[in-house]
Enzyme design. Structure first.
Site, mmCIF file in Angstrom:
data_model
loop_
_atom_site.group_PDB
_atom_site.id
_atom_site.type_symbol
_atom_site.label_atom_id
_atom_site.label_comp_id
_atom_site.label_asym_id
_atom_site.label_seq_id
_atom_site.Cartn_x
_atom_site.Cartn_y
_atom_site.Cartn_z
ATOM 1 C CG ASP A 99 33.461 41.700 35.053
ATOM 2 O OD1 ASP A 99 34.179 41.524 36.283
ATOM 3 O OD2 ASP A 99 32.078 41.650 34.746
ATOM 4 C CE LYS A 117 71.392 28.215 12.875
ATOM 5 N NZ LYS A 117 71.507 26.878 13.336
ATOM 6 C CB THR A 119 30.904 38.561 40.395
ATOM 7 O OG1 THR A 119 31.115 37.895 41.663
ATOM 8 C CG2 THR A 119 29.632 38.798 39.866
ATOM 9 C CG ASP A 166 36.043 39.606 39.625
ATOM 10 O OD1 ASP A 166 36.120 39.504 40.882
ATOM 11 O OD2 ASP A 166 35.238 40.153 39.022
#
EC number: 7.6.2.1
Length: 1156
Positions: free
Chosen positions: A811, A1005, A390, A388
């Protein structure tokens, strides 16, 4: 006639005002919402479906079932179902706790209070009790509980302000206006007496459209989006409104744009599922070999026939039961412990994210949060980010920063290098501060130009001034565009204060006196005109036209004579644009009375045109917007969040493509794209603004063909469609998925597309053309998009780009759809809307934290989980392949080599700490190096640490190690070896020695593959060996005394006193891992990978001597900037394109507002 009425009823919703009985009879949907993943009825089915979509769980369910069949199982009947049940129970508790959080949030929303009209008074009800047809009173600062039709408000002419940040991400206030017929309903008694019918469209997901009618008595008036108040929006700066509920609950436009809470799995988990299928096939092969070996022994062994007296005729019928017996015996070849270990490690890695102080946002007291820790390794493989704008990239705070008036530059803050001075050519360059501007107003030859400039800013706009109730002397400006608000505030800071708006005039205050300017006409902004103008009558009676707009359109309309400031202003405009500021040119001219009188008639005629009114008004405006005198230019900063440009640049360097999906206007989005480095100077923009389906299709196809023609012919091209289906028009064409790594060496491109064109581009016959073109671009910006369109774009990429991993970040509530649609969802918390953070898998306080979240935490998590999974497969397969080699020696009898409790403890105690230490603490390079060299992130994108090749290499290593261990130990200390006390060594003694050797081999290992040693790593590696050497003699003593593990009785003394045992556990692990060490040496020295180089830079602290060529880069950057600014400059308009002039024409800030 009847058929027509039925059709009309099915396409409309009929709502009766103040007649609840009639509305209740229509059984409209209730207003309760639920965003939870489960409910009481679906939990068991959905949860079990998710869990058994993991092939490991499905396999162990199968094994657990066949273990219950008679004497088929050589192991305990509860040996598989019990641990599987524990795993499912733990997962169920985790899912329940996460879903309870969602349910709690839903309950909070459903139980909010709202005033509902009952009789002739408003009483408080819960949101969940609101029904269609209710008339509600919403007060300032409250959210709308449902979709409402506005009736009246406390403002003049039923105006109200709303904030729609949860819907489209925009925090600037928007104006809505009720119908003239309902503006007088200012009391509960008045609205209770309202009679009529609302006929509206059926519920749909279109946020920007609404069609309906309101029938009052014998009059029917149309309803449009100006009267619609959407759920999720908030009433702002308006005391109260009355509204009629038209859509409720999941039928509201906000909820229609939401998507169901998805079940997500990672790319790594899906690969684990595939490899579990491979292991299952290996297991089937092993069980088949052993079952056939048993059959061969039964048919051909004299011992079976003559001594044991086995019925040979029954042997072929026992193959299936023997096959199932060996399946049970070897079932741990597929590690159940892997799923548990992965979940534990992911939870711990999520905790590390939560406690990372570098991702803590102090201003909002917001730490990073891993809400879904099961997706943590997906952060290391992201290919596409959908963001987004803004509130995510920007703060949506417009600040008036600079201006050019009469060719002189002014700025709020002037740095030393930009201060005004005389250059070598004797010209004045640089900027003065705003204090010098106010001084020049009274004491400089340009004073009259400054006065005209500031007057224009304070008069030519559609802003409405409000007096603050809390601070009576303070003026609050309500603007449909944050840019316009910033310009009016800027003029106020320079002494020109806009104080009052009446229907036909505005009042400004400067130099301690009020001046009233008559507003004759307003020619509004739209995307074609790129300017707005006002016809003003000054206090002296003179008529002027004030114009502000983009430089390209203003310069075209300037007078050929009398414009002295064009060149100087142009220089300033290029400077502003290069700094990412949003610019406007300011111009005016005096209009003679005769010209205005004649033009006014044309304007009035155009304003009453029924068809194409907008075009007619544009043409009339064009007639008077000419021969202008340029005053100067303004520069506004759309403030980015801290660190956004650097973050985007770094992520692009890491090979991640960023698409911006915003509800903002196109010009705004493009301008922000440049300032945040998403768009660069050398990019060519492909801008799609088509109004029709076929226009969009033709445009995209032409651009795609043009781009493809510019791609190097050496690059392998692919067809969009596969097979012969493209030849058959009646068959559905099959799209070949786009290669996520397909890029081209031609000119870098950026695609910009608006919401209307995007709605066409997402249709079936265009979407693949759009996707292919978008994937060939370095950046994509989609403007004016709805929340549903955001989710659809994400899904399009997710499903049709081969191997792509997507991340969505936002947001607000308008971002929830795309956050849930993406593989990984990230929410910005601490901003306008917390809905996104609550719905996301991860929450952070600022966009810049995404850099560390992906490059460091994601990179580490992917490499750690890759090692953990491969190592877990390796250690299990190594141990259980030893059983296979033993089966060849025991005649495929089904006898186990290891004591059952010791074998069960393998994945619980002795071989569990090594993978945990690797999964939690290992770092293949440091955080500083991952941030400094973001190109390292591509290792995760290309799945270089964990893939099918790596899997089969580790499996081959397991075969090699297990064979060496078993054969070497059997040769050194085999069956029938004479013990010192005269007994013969049995299979249990050999088994425990091989078991010890296996533990040492897999531990060495682990030591070989660890890149970072911390205290816990030492404890895990060497502590596991010490734990076994202590636990083995203890259990050999205690177990038989308890009546269990009687096979171990008396094994301690012969084991620990045998030189062959000590010789074997030292030599065999070294010999087994010698090949691994040699391969590691060869790989680092002869098959060097990028991370090997970075590891050595880190270890030896080698300086990075790569030539930077900074001076050259700066020179090229400046040239490209100038090229770009001449090609396109961002201009500061982002309000709605129409309707503002009519709204402000009815506004009078001097009128007293009704209390309601």
């Amino acid at each position: 006639m009847m058929a027509f009425q039925e059709e009309e009823a099915s396409s409309d919703r009929v709502i009766y005002l103040n007649e609840p009985a009639k509305n209740e009879a229509q059984k409209f949907l209730h207003n309760r919402i639920s965003t939870a993943k489960y409910n009481a009825f679906t939990f068991i089915f959905k949860f079990l479906f998710e869990q058994f979509s993991k092939y490991a769980n499905l396999f162990f369910l199968f094994i657990g079932c066949i273990q219950q069949i008679g004497d088929l199982s050589p192991t305990n009947k509860a040996g598989t179902l019990l641990p599987l049940g524990i795993v499912l129970f733990a997962s169920g508790v985790k899912e329940t706790l996460e879903d309870l959080k969602r349910t709690k949030q839903d309950t909070e929303v459903n139980n909010r209070d709202i005033k509902v009209l009952v009789g002739s008074e408003f009483i408080v009800k819960k949101w969940k009790d609101v029904v269609v047809g209710d008339i509600v009173r919403v007060e300032n600062g409250q959210f709308f509980p449902a979709d409402l039709v506005l009736l009246s408000s406390s403002e003049p002419d039923a105006l109200c302000y709303i904030e729609t940040s949860n819907l489209d991400g925009e925090t600037n206030l928007k104006i809505r206006q009720g119908l003239q017929e309902t503006t007088d309903l200012l009391s509960p008694e008045a609205v209770a007496g309202l009679e009529g019918v609302i006929k509206s469209e059926l519920p749909n997901n279109s946020l920007y459209t609404f069609e309906g009618t309101l029938r009052l008595s014998h009059k029917e008036v149309p309803l449009d989006p100006a009267q619609l108040l959407l759920r999720g929006a908030m009433l702002r700066n308006t005391r109260w409104i009355y509204g009629v509920v038209v859509f409720t609950g999941h039928e509201t436009k906000l909820m229609k744009n939401s998507t169901a809470t998805p079940s997500k799995s990672t790319k790594v988990e899906r690969m684990v599922n595939t490899q579990i299928v491979f292991l299952f096939l290996i297991l089937v092969g092993m069980a088949t070999i052993c079952a056939l070996g048993t059959l061969n022994r039964s048919l051909n062994s004299p011992f079976e026939q003559d001594v044991i007296m086995v019925n040979v005729a029954q042997a072929p019928y026992m193959v299936l039961s023997n096959f199932l017996t060996f399946m049970i015996l070897y079932n741990n070849l597929i590690p159940l412990s892997l799923i548990v270990t992965m979940e534990f490690v992911k939870f711990f890695l999520g905790t590390l994210i939560n406690s990372d102080i570098d991702m803590y946002h102090e201003a909002s007291d917001t730490p990073a949060t891993a809400r879904t820790s099961s997706l943590v390794e997906e952060l290391g493989q992201i290919d596409y980010i959908f963001s987004d704008k803004t509130g995510t990239l920007t703060c949506n705070v417009m600040e008036y920063k600079m201006c050019s008036i009469a060719g002189i530059g002014y700025a709020e803050v002037v740095s030393d290098e930009k201060k005004a001075r005389i250059d070598e050519n004797g010209k004045e360059v640089g900027h003065y501060d705003f204090r010098r501007l106010t001084s020049n107003l009274d004491n400089h030859p340009t004073g009259p130009v400054i006065n005209e400039f500031l007057t224009l800013l304070s008069v030519c706009h559609t802003v409405i001034p409000e007096t603050s109730e809390d601070e009576p002397g303070k003026i609050v400006y309500q603007a449909s565009s944050p840019d316009e608000g910033a310009l009016v505030k800027g003029a106020m800071s320079l002494g020109y204060t806009f104080t009052t708006r009446r229907p036909k005039s505005v009042t400004i205050k400067h130099h301690d006196r009020d001046e009233e300017y008559e507003v004759l006409n307003i020619c509004e902004f739209n995307s074609t005109r790129k300017r707005m103008s006002s016809l003003i009558r000054t206090p002296s009676g003179q008529i002027k036209i004030y114009v502000k707009g983009a430089d390209t359109v203003i310069f075209e309309r300037l007078a050929k004579e009398g414009n002295k400031y064009i060149d100087a202003t142009n220089v300033h405009l290029e400077e502003y644009a290069s700094e990412g500021l949003r610019t406007l040119c300011i111009a005016y001219r005096d209009v003679p009375e005769e010209e205005y009188a004649e033009w006014s008639k044309l304007y009035d005629k155009a304003a009453t045109t029924i068809n194409n009114r907008g075009d007619a008004l544009d043409k009339v405006a064009e007639m008077i917007e000419k021969d202008l005198i340029l005053l100067g230019a303004t520069a506004i900063e759309d403030k980015l969040q801290d660190g956004v440009p650097d973050t985007i640049h770094t992520l692009a360097t890491a090979g991640i493509k960023l698409w911006v999906l915003t509800g903002d206007r196109q010009e705004t989005a493009i301008n922000i794209g440049y300032s945040c480095k998403l768009l660069t100077e050398d990019m060519s923009l492909i801008i799609c603004n088509e109004d029709t389906h076929f226009g969009t299709k033709e445009y995209l196809e032409q651009k795609l063909a043009a781009v493809k023609s510019g791609i190097e012919p050496t690059e392998p091209q692919r067809s969009n469609y596969q097979g012969f289906t493209s030849l058959l028009p009646f068959m559905k064409k099959k799209f070949d998925k786009v290669n996520k790594d397909a890029d081209h060496d031609a000119e870098p491109l950026a695609l910009i597309i608006d919401g209307k064109s995007l709605s066409f581009a997402l249709e079936d016959d265009i979407k693949f053309t759009f996707l292919e073109l978008a994937c060939l671009c370095k950046a994509v910006i989609c403007c004016r998009v709805s929340p549903l369109q955001k989710a659809l774009v994400v899904k399009l990429v997710k499903k049709n780009v081969n191997g792509a991993v997507t991340l969505a970040i936002g947001d607000g509530a308008n971002d929830v759809g795309m956050i849930q649609a993406a593989h990984v969802g990230v929410g910005i918390s601490g901003m306008e809307g917390l809905q996104a953070a609550r719905s996301a898998d991860f929450a952070i306080g600022q966009f810049r934290f995404l850099r560390k979240l992906l490059l460091v935490h994601g990179g580490w998590a992917y490499s750690r989980l890759s090692k953990l999974i491969l190592y877990s497969f390796y250690k299990n397969i190594t141990l259980y392949l030893i059983q296979l080699w033993f089966a060849f020696d025991n005649g495929f009898s089904g006898q186990t080599l290891f004591e059952s409790w010791t074998q069960s403890a393998y994945n619980v105690g002795f071989a569990v700490l090594q993978p945990m230490a690797i999964g939690i603490f290992d770092q293949y390079v440091s955080a500083r190096m991952l941030d400094k060299y973001p190109q390292m992130y591509r290792l995760g994108q290309r799945s270089e640490f964990y893939n099918h090749t790596a899997f089969w290499a580790w499996i081959a290593n397991s075969f090699f190690h297990s064979l060496i261990m078993y054969k070497a130990m059997a040769w050194m200390y085999g069956e029938a070896t004479m013990l010192p006390d005269g007994r013969i060594a049995n299979n249990w003694l050999l088994g425990q020695m091989v078991y010890t050797t296996d533990l040492l081999t897999i531990t060495w290992k682990a030591a070989l593959i660890v890149d970072t040693w911390v205290r816990f790593t030492f404890m895990a590696i060497f502590g596991s060996i010490g734990l076994w050497l202590i636990a083995f003699p203890f259990w050999c003593t205690v177990g038989p005394l308890m009546g269990i593990s009687t096979e171990l009785y008396g094994l301690v003394q012969p084991t620990f006193t045998a030189p062959a045992f000590w010789f074997g556990i030292i030599l065999i692990p070294i010999v087994s891992n010698l090949r691994d060490y040699a391969w590691k040496f060869a790989k680092r020295n002869y098959f060097t990978r990028s991370y090997h180089i970075i590891q050595e830079i880190q270890k030896y602290n080698i300086p990075d001597y790569r030539p930077r060529m900074e001076w050259f880069k700066k020179a090229v950057y400046k040239v490209r900037q100038n090229q770009r600014t001449k090609r396109t400059r961002g201009f500061a308009f982002s309000q709605n394109e129409s309707g503002q002039a009519n709204l402000i024409r009815v506004y009078d800030t001097t009128r007293r507002k009704p209390r309601g």
